[in-house]
Design a protein around this motif. Structure first.
Motif, PDB file in Angstrom:
ATOM      1  N   ARG A  11       5.994   6.132   9.613  1.00  0.00           N
ATOM      2  CA  ARG A  11       6.024   6.786   8.128  1.00  0.00           C
ATOM      3  C   ARG A  11       7.014   7.473   7.532  1.00  0.00           C
ATOM      4  O   ARG A  11       7.166   7.751   6.712  1.00  0.00           O
ATOM      5  CB  ARG A  11       4.230   6.958   8.496  1.00  0.00           C
ATOM      6  N   TYR A  14      10.402   4.822   6.837  1.00  0.00           N
ATOM      7  CA  TYR A  14      10.198   4.284   5.645  1.00  0.00           C
ATOM      8  C   TYR A  14       9.916   5.617   4.516  1.00  0.00           C
ATOM      9  O   TYR A  14      10.622   4.958   3.357  1.00  0.00           O
ATOM     10  CB  TYR A  14       8.658   3.266   5.716  1.00  0.00           C
ATOM     11  N   LYS A  17      13.360   6.352   3.366  1.00  0.00           N
ATOM     12  CA  LYS A  17      14.336   4.841   3.418  1.00  0.00           C
ATOM     13  C   LYS A  17      13.906   4.688   1.693  1.00  0.00           C
ATOM     14  O   LYS A  17      14.778   5.024   1.462  1.00  0.00           O
ATOM     15  CB  LYS A  17      14.193   4.400   3.722  1.00  0.00           C
ATOM     16  N   PHE A  86       6.515   5.617  -8.840  1.00  0.00           N
ATOM     17  CA  PHE A  86       6.453   4.383  -8.830  1.00  0.00           C
ATOM     18  C   PHE A  86       5.260   3.852  -7.821  1.00  0.00           C
ATOM     19  O   PHE A  86       5.313   2.600  -8.056  1.00  0.00           O
ATOM     20  CB  PHE A  86       6.656   3.844  -6.637  1.00  0.00           C
ATOM     21  N   GLY A  87       4.167   4.412  -8.196  1.00  0.00           N
ATOM     22  CA  GLY A  87       2.364   4.255  -8.439  1.00  0.00           C
ATOM     23  C   GLY A  87       2.187   3.633  -6.885  1.00  0.00           C
ATOM     24  O   GLY A  87       1.178   3.209  -6.896  1.00  0.00           O
ATOM     25  N   THR A  88       2.824   4.908  -6.147  1.00  0.00           N
ATOM     26  CA  THR A  88       2.757   4.416  -4.449  1.00  0.00           C
ATOM     27  C   THR A  88       1.079   5.128  -4.297  1.00  0.00           C
ATOM     28  O   THR A  88       1.242   4.793  -2.954  1.00  0.00           O
ATOM     29  CB  THR A  88       3.373   3.845  -3.392  1.00  0.00           C
ATOM     30  N   LEU A  91      -1.795   4.223  -2.548  1.00  0.00           N
ATOM     31  CA  LEU A  91      -2.197   3.419  -1.829  1.00  0.00           C
ATOM     32  C   LEU A  91      -2.209   4.605  -0.508  1.00  0.00           C
ATOM     33  O   LEU A  91      -3.052   4.113   1.052  1.00  0.00           O
ATOM     34  CB  LEU A  91      -0.694   2.803  -1.306  1.00  0.00           C
ATOM     35  N   SER A  97      -5.488   7.261   6.010  1.00  0.00           N
ATOM     36  CA  SER A  97      -4.343   8.206   6.990  1.00  0.00           C
ATOM     37  C   SER A  97      -4.819   9.264   6.946  1.00  0.00           C
ATOM     38  O   SER A  97      -5.629   9.673   5.677  1.00  0.00           O
ATOM     39  CB  SER A  97      -2.867   8.066   6.273  1.00  0.00           C
ATOM     40  N   LYS A 255      -9.057  12.716  -7.993  1.00  0.00           N
ATOM     41  CA  LYS A 255      -9.758  11.750  -8.121  1.00  0.00           C
ATOM     42  C   LYS A 255     -10.810  12.566  -9.138  1.00  0.00           C
ATOM     43  O   LYS A 255     -11.799  11.284  -9.916  1.00  0.00           O
ATOM     44  CB  LYS A 255     -10.380  11.828  -6.657  1.00  0.00           C
TER      45      LYS A 255
ATOM     46  N   LEU B  64     -10.593   5.589  -5.485  1.00  0.00           N
ATOM     47  CA  LEU B  64      -9.382   6.661  -6.419  1.00  0.00           C
ATOM     48  C   LEU B  64     -10.047   7.499  -7.184  1.00  0.00           C
ATOM     49  O   LEU B  64      -9.336   8.249  -7.816  1.00  0.00           O
ATOM     50  CB  LEU B  64      -8.544   5.412  -6.870  1.00  0.00           C
ATOM     51  N   PHE B  92      -7.174  -3.497  -1.421  1.00  0.00           N
ATOM     52  CA  PHE B  92      -7.040  -3.761  -2.738  1.00  0.00           C
ATOM     53  C   PHE B  92      -5.975  -4.426  -2.427  1.00  0.00           C
ATOM     54  O   PHE B  92      -4.914  -4.205  -2.372  1.00  0.00           O
ATOM     55  CB  PHE B  92      -7.222  -2.728  -3.815  1.00  0.00           C
ATOM     56  N   LEU B  94      -2.709  -5.131  -6.241  1.00  0.00           N
ATOM     57  CA  LEU B  94      -2.929  -4.759  -7.317  1.00  0.00           C
ATOM     58  C   LEU B  94      -2.290  -6.391  -8.342  1.00  0.00           C
ATOM     59  O   LEU B  94      -1.429  -7.070  -7.822  1.00  0.00           O
ATOM     60  CB  LEU B  94      -2.030  -3.475  -7.478  1.00  0.00           C
ATOM     61  N   ARG B  98       4.238  -2.741 -10.321  1.00  0.00           N
ATOM     62  CA  ARG B  98       4.424  -1.123  -9.236  1.00  0.00           C
ATOM     63  C   ARG B  98       3.245  -1.427  -8.016  1.00  0.00           C
ATOM     64  O   ARG B  98       2.516  -2.103  -7.891  1.00  0.00           O
ATOM     65  CB  ARG B  98       3.490  -0.314 -10.487  1.00  0.00           C
ATOM     66  N   GLY B  99       3.714   0.159  -7.361  1.00  0.00           N
ATOM     67  CA  GLY B  99       2.268   0.055  -6.095  1.00  0.00           C
ATOM     68  C   GLY B  99       2.706  -0.233  -4.922  1.00  0.00           C
ATOM     69  O   GLY B  99       3.414  -0.882  -3.474  1.00  0.00           O
ATOM     70  N   LEU B 100       4.831  -1.168  -5.473  1.00  0.00           N
ATOM     71  CA  LEU B 100       5.474  -1.582  -4.211  1.00  0.00           C
ATOM     72  C   LEU B 100       7.108  -0.050  -3.355  1.00  0.00           C
ATOM     73  O   LEU B 100       7.578   0.108  -4.455  1.00  0.00           O
ATOM     74  CB  LEU B 100       6.155  -2.682  -4.217  1.00  0.00           C
ATOM     75  N   TYR B 101       7.108  -0.041  -3.079  1.00  0.00           N
ATOM     76  CA  TYR B 101       8.635   0.417  -2.653  1.00  0.00           C
ATOM     77  C   TYR B 101       9.749  -0.620  -3.078  1.00  0.00           C
ATOM     78  O   TYR B 101      10.152  -1.206  -2.012  1.00  0.00           O
ATOM     79  CB  TYR B 101       8.728   1.176  -1.428  1.00  0.00           C
ATOM     80  N   ARG B 103      13.004   0.099  -2.767  1.00  0.00           N
ATOM     81  CA  ARG B 103      14.233   0.816  -1.180  1.00  0.00           C
ATOM     82  C   ARG B 103      14.465  -0.339   0.051  1.00  0.00           C
ATOM     83  O   ARG B 103      14.215   0.010   0.974  1.00  0.00           O
ATOM     84  CB  ARG B 103      14.679   1.411  -1.751  1.00  0.00           C
ATOM     85  N   LEU B 104      12.627  -0.736   0.223  1.00  0.00           N
ATOM     86  CA  LEU B 104      12.389  -1.134   1.909  1.00  0.00           C
ATOM     87  C   LEU B 104      12.297  -2.662   0.835  1.00  0.00           C
ATOM     88  O   LEU B 104      12.355  -3.610  -0.029  1.00  0.00           O
ATOM     89  CB  LEU B 104      11.289  -0.904   1.425  1.00  0.00           C
ATOM     90  N   THR B 105      12.024  -3.380   2.306  1.00  0.00           N
ATOM     91  CA  THR B 105      12.447  -4.927   2.260  1.00  0.00           C
ATOM     92  C   THR B 105      11.072  -4.972   2.394  1.00  0.00           C
ATOM     93  O   THR B 105       9.899  -4.607   2.453  1.00  0.00           O
ATOM     94  CB  THR B 105      12.550  -5.588   3.577  1.00  0.00           C
ATOM     95  N   GLN B 108       9.040  -4.205   5.458  1.00  0.00           N
ATOM     96  CA  GLN B 108       9.248  -3.015   5.588  1.00  0.00           C
ATOM     97  C   GLN B 108       7.737  -2.137   5.002  1.00  0.00           C
ATOM     98  O   GLN B 108       7.276  -1.634   5.192  1.00  0.00           O
ATOM     99  CB  GLN B 108       9.974  -2.158   5.520  1.00  0.00           C
ATOM    100  N   TYR B 112       4.806  -0.571   6.730  1.00  0.00           N
ATOM    101  CA  TYR B 112       4.518   1.084   6.180  1.00  0.00           C
ATOM    102  C   TYR B 112       2.871   1.100   6.071  1.00  0.00           C
ATOM    103  O   TYR B 112       2.271   2.125   6.038  1.00  0.00           O
ATOM    104  CB  TYR B 112       5.637   1.228   4.835  1.00  0.00           C
ATOM    105  N   PHE B 113       2.295   0.560   4.641  1.00  0.00           N
ATOM    106  CA  PHE B 113       1.060   0.526   4.593  1.00  0.00           C
ATOM    107  C   PHE B 113      -0.045  -0.067   5.951  1.00  0.00           C
ATOM    108  O   PHE B 113      -0.585   0.399   6.411  1.00  0.00           O
ATOM    109  CB  PHE B 113       0.671  -1.103   4.100  1.00  0.00           C
ATOM    110  N   LEU B 116       0.121   3.175   7.817  1.00  0.00           N
ATOM    111  CA  LEU B 116      -0.711   4.300   6.880  1.00  0.00           C
ATOM    112  C   LEU B 116      -1.863   4.052   7.243  1.00  0.00           C
ATOM    113  O   LEU B 116      -2.854   5.269   7.172  1.00  0.00           O
ATOM    114  CB  LEU B 116       0.047   3.779   5.212  1.00  0.00           C
ATOM    115  N   ARG B 160       0.054  -7.219   1.899  1.00  0.00           N
ATOM    116  CA  ARG B 160      -0.305  -5.891   2.126  1.00  0.00           C
ATOM    117  C   ARG B 160      -1.939  -5.624   1.869  1.00  0.00           C
ATOM    118  O   ARG B 160      -2.374  -4.819   2.889  1.00  0.00           O
ATOM    119  CB  ARG B 160       0.403  -4.949   1.441  1.00  0.00           C
TER     120      ARG B 160
END
Lengths: 264, 321
Positions: A11, A14, A17, A86-88, A91, A97, A255, B64, B92, B94, B98-101, B103-105, B108, B112-113, B116, B160
């Motif tokens: 974690r 990533y 990075k 980025f909308g993450t 997640l 977590s 929330k 959420l 979930f 989407l 949006r909702g992705l990194y 700069r990661l592959t 990855q 990462y998920f 997490l 994911r």
């Protein structure tokens, strides 16, 4: 336990990075190495020009350690801010977590950058500005750089919450760096600051560590500066806990209001 | 706690408040008094126009967002009071970029998920590889996501979302951005997931997709439930329409307008069908307009006339207008 540690480092890696946008050669070298050295040189020469030649060591040490919060705030606040941009963030909020672990993992890999920036600045302080290492207690230097970087890391993690709330990292980074620069004795000794600024200085990171580091350059041993080290650690831990609580509060508020995350 | 239902919403409501000056804030009702029960192991469609409250419902169910009224349970767990238990059982997917990194592959991002969500790292690695293969991203697994096309990002969202092997999956417009092949593959995958005992809550704007996949559908508009049932029930019971499809060998310039003037006719559409013309007429249910339609067109011009139930799309338009 192995799985927990592996996941923690995954974690941290990533998150570093994926969210640290200075992670390319030009941005990294200029922010971690060049900019801190330039600041050290500018401030020290300005001090000498102003007739404070006796304080050259003090300026070099002050500005070299100031590189620590600067590089940490840039990196860590980006990580928090871009999580929302980025909308993450959803997640994380919808994941299983542990939030404290998530929060702490965001700082881990920025820590070595802080040590690199400070060490490089001190080295160039010696090379270009005659920083005197002759009386230095090396164990004290190593411990103090580790402790100062830790307390600044905790402070920047704390400020990261504002980067989420504001969806902006430059402003909170500027505020964080400004507070440290003005109140921690980097340039102006805290006993010469107006009263309330001096009081603020006592509860910001770097103040006690920097005071101890200057003493170490003048021959104080690790034992001589242990009180300042403990104080610096306590300041850092306080920000760590306060920041973690604030991170949880932000999630609860997100929330409740539904305004912090628009990815889902 | 009723475990026959994967999802239960009872009088669920959500009001967004904006503005911090007392008395000058604005309130937006995103969801109002929604009561639905989703059985285990089905695909449940949540349909409605933009702003209807679909995403708000998914946000509440995935912990959420807290509801401002009513309650919701997922697999028997309250989404507010037992959010942790809910999160351990849901995934979930989407729609969108949006909702992705970036700069990661791709790999990855998925791993990462997994970290997490506290998956065992070995399990996460194995499942990540399996799922990337399953969604057709194995060859791009080590490519940075910022270089992915929109369709590839959508496939990554799917991989994911399934990583934790969730019992309940929320899919918010999962086929958006997918090419027809990709969309078809996902549509074929959904029954497979249901066959594994998973429950899927699906939102989509593609009515054909909803008709094809959903066992049950809730149609919501401006935060309120307006229709609930199987796709066939929605078409028959809620749409209040009968559709006539007529193939004619000859037509006139004014025919469409004349047909539109018949009592009970709501909509007329003409299109070419080979050497003939096809006229589709939507008539209010309960209105017997067949004779008038035949008379207006002229019996000798009619090659074929069929009365049928509306499609889900026609029913959707009928219900919401």
């Amino acid at each position: 336990m192995t799985a927990f540690l592996t996941n923690f480092f995954l974690r941290a890696y990533y998150s570093y990075k994926g969210l640290f946008l200075w992670l390319n050669w030009t941005a990294f070298i200029s922010n971690v190495f060049i900019a801190p050295v330039v600041f050290v040189v500018i401030v020290t020469l300005t001090g000498r020009f102003a007739g404070q030649s006796d304080s050259a060591n003090s300026y070099v040490i002050g500005m070299a350690t100031y590189a620590i919060p600067v590089i940490l705030s840039g990196g860590i606040l980006q990580s928090f801010c871009y999580e929302r941009t980025f909308g993450t963030l959803s997640l994380i909020y919808a994941s299983r977590s542990n939030r404290w672990v998530t929060y702490w993992s965001k700082g881990l890999l920025h820590y070595p950058n802080a040590l690199l920036a400070a060490s490089t600045s001190l080295f160039f302080g010696w090379l270009l500005l005659d920083l005197d290492f002759s009386g230095l207690s090396w164990p004290a230097l190593i411990v103090l750089l580790l402790v100062i970087s830790f307390s600044c890391l905790c402070f920047c993690l704390f400020m990261g919450n504002f980067a989420i709330a504001l969806r902006e990292w430059i402003l909170p980074a500027a505020i964080a760096n400004g507070i440290v620069l003005i109140t921690s004795g980097v340039v102006v000794p805290i006993d010469q600051l107006p009263g309330f600024l001096g009081e603020i200085g006592r509860v910001v990171p770097l103040t006690h560590g920097l005071s101890a580091l200057r003493a170490a350059f003048e021959g104080a041993s690790l034992g001589d500066v242990i009180d300042d080290i403990v104080y610096e650690l306590v300041v850092g831990l306080s920000y760590l806990i306060a920041g973690g609580l604030l991170f949880s509060l932000l999630e609860a508020n997100a929330k409740r209001t539904g305004t912090y995350e628009s990815a889902i | 706690m009723n475990r026959d239902f994967a999802i239960e919403c009872e009088s669920l409501g959500r009001i967004y408040r904006s503005g911090s000056i007392p008395g000058r804030g604005r309130e937006t009702v995103a969801l109002s008094d929604l009561t639905v029960q989703v059985p285990n192991g089905v695909v449940f469609g949540l349909l409605g126009p933009n702003g209807a409250g679909k995403t708000t419902t998914i946000r509440i169910l995935s912990t959420l967002l807290t509801p401002t009224s009513g309650s919701a349970r997922v697999l028997g767990y309250d989404v507010v009071k037992q959010a942790k238990q809910v999160r351990e059982r849901i995934g979930f997917i989407l729609g969108g970029d949006r909702g992705l990194y970036g700069r990661l592959t791709g790999k990855q991002n998925v791993r990462y998920f997994g970290a997490l969500n506290r998956l065992n790292p070995k399990t996460a690695k194995r499942r990540a590889n399996e799922l990337l293969e399953r969604v057709g991203l194995a060859s791009a697994a080590d490519t940075l996501v910022e270089e992915y096309s929109r369709g590839m990002k959508q496939r990554l969202h799917i991989a994911r979302g399934l990583l934790t092997d969730p019992e309940v999956i929320f899919m918010d417009e999962p086929t958006i951005g997918l090419d027809p092949m990709g969309a078809q593959e996902l549509r074929q995958y959904i029954p497979e997931l249901v066959g594994q005992g998973k429950t899927i809550l699906l939102t989509t704007h593609y009515m054909l997709e909803a008709d094809m996949l959903c066992d049950e559908i809730a149609l919501i508009d401006r935060g309120r439930l307006v229709a609930l049932g199987t796709p066939d029930e929605i078409k028959r019971n809620f749409s209040r329409l009968t559709i006539f499809e007529i193939v004619v060998n000859q037509t006139t310039e004014t025919l469409t307008a004349e047909l539109s003037n018949i009592d009970g006719v709501q909509h007329v559409e003409a299109s070419a069908e080979g050497i003939f013309q096809k006229i589709t007429i939507a008539v209010k249910a309960g209105v017997d307009a067949r004779d008038k339609i035949q008379a207006t067109i002229g019996v000798q011009r009619i090659e074929n006339l069929v009365a049928r139930d509306p499609t889900l799309e026609e029913a959707y338009v009928s219900i919401l207008t």
